[in-house]
Design a protein around this motif. Structure first.
Motif, PDB file in Angstrom:
ATOM      1  N   PRO A 154       0.923  -1.211   0.137  1.00 58.92           N
ATOM      2  CA  PRO A 154      -0.051  -0.067  -0.010  1.00 58.92           C
ATOM      3  C   PRO A 154       0.687   1.311   0.179  1.00 58.92           C
ATOM      4  O   PRO A 154       2.119   1.241   0.284  1.00 58.92           O
ATOM      5  N   GLY A 184      -3.044  -3.733   3.952  1.00 58.26           N
ATOM      6  CA  GLY A 184      -3.730  -2.307   3.561  1.00 58.26           C
ATOM      7  C   GLY A 184      -3.855  -2.675   1.926  1.00 58.26           C
ATOM      8  O   GLY A 184      -2.843  -2.844   1.158  1.00 58.26           O
ATOM      9  N   ARG A 185      -5.033  -2.184   1.288  1.00 57.49           N
ATOM     10  CA  ARG A 185      -5.086  -2.078  -0.114  1.00 57.49           C
ATOM     11  C   ARG A 185      -5.217  -0.789  -0.568  1.00 57.49           C
ATOM     12  O   ARG A 185      -6.222  -0.151   0.023  1.00 57.49           O
ATOM     13  N   ARG A 230      -4.268   1.773   0.533  1.00 58.92           N
ATOM     14  CA  ARG A 230      -3.555   2.872   1.689  1.00 58.92           C
ATOM     15  C   ARG A 230      -3.319   1.934   2.826  1.00 58.92           C
ATOM     16  O   ARG A 230      -4.104   0.965   3.048  1.00 58.92           O
ATOM     17  N   ALA A 285      -3.308   0.172   6.339  1.00 57.38           N
ATOM     18  CA  ALA A 285      -4.419   0.245   7.290  1.00 57.38           C
ATOM     19  C   ALA A 285      -3.759  -0.314   8.523  1.00 57.38           C
ATOM     20  O   ALA A 285      -4.450   0.190   9.692  1.00 57.38           O
ATOM     21  N   ALA A 286      -2.792  -1.281   8.629  1.00 50.89           N
ATOM     22  CA  ALA A 286      -2.305  -1.929   9.732  1.00 50.89           C
ATOM     23  C   ALA A 286      -1.048  -2.517   9.618  1.00 50.89           C
ATOM     24  O   ALA A 286      -0.588  -2.844   8.306  1.00 50.89           O
ATOM     25  N   THR A 346      -2.009  -6.806  16.065  1.00 51.49           N
ATOM     26  CA  THR A 346      -2.354  -6.129  14.836  1.00 51.49           C
ATOM     27  C   THR A 346      -2.138  -4.524  15.341  1.00 51.49           C
ATOM     28  O   THR A 346      -2.949  -4.189  16.393  1.00 51.49           O
ATOM     29  N   GLU A 389      -3.045  -0.892  14.300  1.00 51.16           N
ATOM     30  CA  GLU A 389      -3.649  -0.069  13.421  1.00 51.16           C
ATOM     31  C   GLU A 389      -3.035   1.318  13.126  1.00 51.16           C
ATOM     32  O   GLU A 389      -2.484   2.065  13.894  1.00 51.16           O
ATOM     33  N   CYS A 390      -2.744   1.497  11.878  1.00 47.66           N
ATOM     34  CA  CYS A 390      -1.698   2.742  11.414  1.00 47.66           C
ATOM     35  C   CYS A 390      -1.938   2.937   9.870  1.00 47.66           C
ATOM     36  O   CYS A 390      -2.224   2.109   9.172  1.00 47.66           O
ATOM     37  N   ASP A 391      -1.630   4.231   9.571  1.00 49.02           N
ATOM     38  CA  ASP A 391      -1.783   4.638   8.042  1.00 49.02           C
ATOM     39  C   ASP A 391      -0.510   4.961   7.445  1.00 49.02           C
ATOM     40  O   ASP A 391      -0.286   5.521   6.398  1.00 49.02           O
TER      41      ASP A 391
END
Length: 425
Positions: A144, A230-231, A233, A235-236, A249, A251-253
């Motif tokens: 991503p 993440g696809r 962007r 996502a984690a 897991t 979560e982060c961008d």
């Protein structure tokens, strides 16, 4: 005909006394010191739009302590070094890339003026180092947007004033990792986690403690990223504790890979210079001479990676050695020398060669890199089956930062004997 004037159909030829390849702290400092002291031109070629190197897009304080004896923000430090080199008389060509070698001392370059050749009496390689990106670290998962190295992140935020995400994970806990934290903070991105595979954060406590308490950055030790999710962007990320195998897991961008440095050694390889299998940069002696007479190397190309001011002091040191070479005073330059090698858990030592008559290395220090934490390092130097020195250091050896040991540990080494090994335990 003037040798610098090309005949029709040929590539223009420039003939400075010294060619410096790389306009970062090491190259600019070398140029500033050389320019007033050589009769001909000192020419610096830099592939970026402006000279200054990594500090140019590291918009935080902490630069210049060792070389300038004051503390500056990265862009100001970079601009200061570039201005000082220009004021000293060095010529700086930016947006100019060395693409290859026509012969041992002639570089082929491409820039705004087109293709040219530069033949110099001495060449200084100061191309620096870079962080390994995600593909080189073989982290599996999706592909991503939102994945950076520190250099890429700082380029986006500080140079192009671009946007990143809102929640980040940082891989690594080195000095540069905290630089990434400050860059993310300026971009309005919170750090959810800093992860390191080592049992303790690699950076100095002076950075780690304030970072954890004031910047509220949690640091997970013995932890690695095992999957990117993440696809389109990010996502984690999935992380794993190396001792327990437990996975979770986060979560982060935004994901930033820091540290894990490799020298920008492509030109050294193309020139056929001997490379150090530990650093992967050119093998040099304490005068920073490579295996080719008249070709020198300096800065983080040799020790990936140390601070910018240490690289700058390399530049000052190599300038003095270039002057000796130009004056015909190259004691031991043709000697094969004695190899200096590191024993595990040390990964490398720089410089890696001792030649007869060579000076002490920059700052009278040897630089080493360790893969394990050693709280009280006991240094042992061996040659030809005997121990020639022992020294206990009052500072720890820690992964992610250079270990400095006094040059005096090699005082009793026979510079005509067999290879030297340096170990810590």
């Amino acid at each position: 005909m003037n040798p610098d004037t090309p005949t029709p159909g040929t590539t223009p030829l420039l003939t400075p006394d010294v060619l410096v390849i790389g306009g970062g702290p090491a190259g600019l400092t070398a140029a500033a010191r050389l320019a007033p002291r050589v009769p001909g031109e000192v020419l610096v070629v830099e592939r970026e739009a402006e000279a200054g190197g990594i500090p140019r897009h590291s918009d935080h304080t902490g630069y210049g302590l060792r070389d300038l004896h004051r503390v500056m923000r990265g862009p100001r430090y970079a601009a200061h070094l570039a201005a000082r080199a220009a004021e000293a008389g060095a010529v700086i060509h930016t947006r100019t890339m060395v693409t290859g070698w026509a012969d041992a001392h002639t570089a082929e370059v491409t820039g705004p003026a087109g293709r040219r050749r530069i033949r110099a009496r001495a060449v200084v390689l100061a191309t620096g180092a870079r962080e390994r990106p995600r593909p080189a670290r073989r982290v599996p998962g999706d592909r991503p947007h939102g994945v950076y190295t520190t250099g890429q992140l700082q380029n986006v935020v500080h140079l192009h004033h671009g946007r990143v995400g809102r929640r980040a994970v940082i891989v690594g806990a080195e000095l540069v990792s905290w630089s990434a934290v400050l860059t993310l903070r300026e971009a309005g991105c919170a750090v959810a986690l800093m992860a390191t595979e080592h049992p303790a954060a690699e950076s100095y406590a002076a950075f780690t403690v304030p970072g954890r308490t004031l910047l509220r950055v949690p640091v997970a030790t013995r932890t690695r990223v095992t999957r990117v999710i993440g696809r389109g962007r990010l996502a984690a990320v999935e992380i794993e504790h190396l001792d327990t195998g437990a996975r979770r897991t986060v979560e982060c961008d935004t994901l930033v890979f820091t540290g894990d440095w490799i020298p920008d050694h492509e030109l050294a390889r193309a020139a056929g210079l001997d490379l150090d299998p530990g650093t992967l940069g050119p093998l040099v002696d304490t005068a920073l001479r490579t295996s080719r007479p008249g070709v020198f190397a300096a800065g983080n190309l040799l020790h990936p990676v140390d601070t910018a001011d240490v690289a700058a002091l390399d530049g000052a040191h190599v300038a003095d050695q270039v002057l000796r070479h130009l004056a015909g005073d190259g004691d031991g330059e043709e000697s094969p020398g004695v190899r200096i090698m590191a024993e595990p858990p040390l990964r490398w030592i720089a410089p890696g060669l001792l030649r007869p008559g060579a000076p002490a290395p920059p700052r009278n220090r040897l630089l080493l890199w360790t893969d394990e934490f050693v709280r009280v390092p006991r240094v042992t130097v061996r040659q030809d089956g005997r121990t020639v020195a022992r020294r206990t250091l009052p500072w720890p050896a820690a992964p992610g930062r250079a270990l400095r040991i006094p040059w005096s540990v090699l005082r009793n080494v026979d510079d005509r004997g067999g290879p030297v090994t340096v170990g810590v335990h």
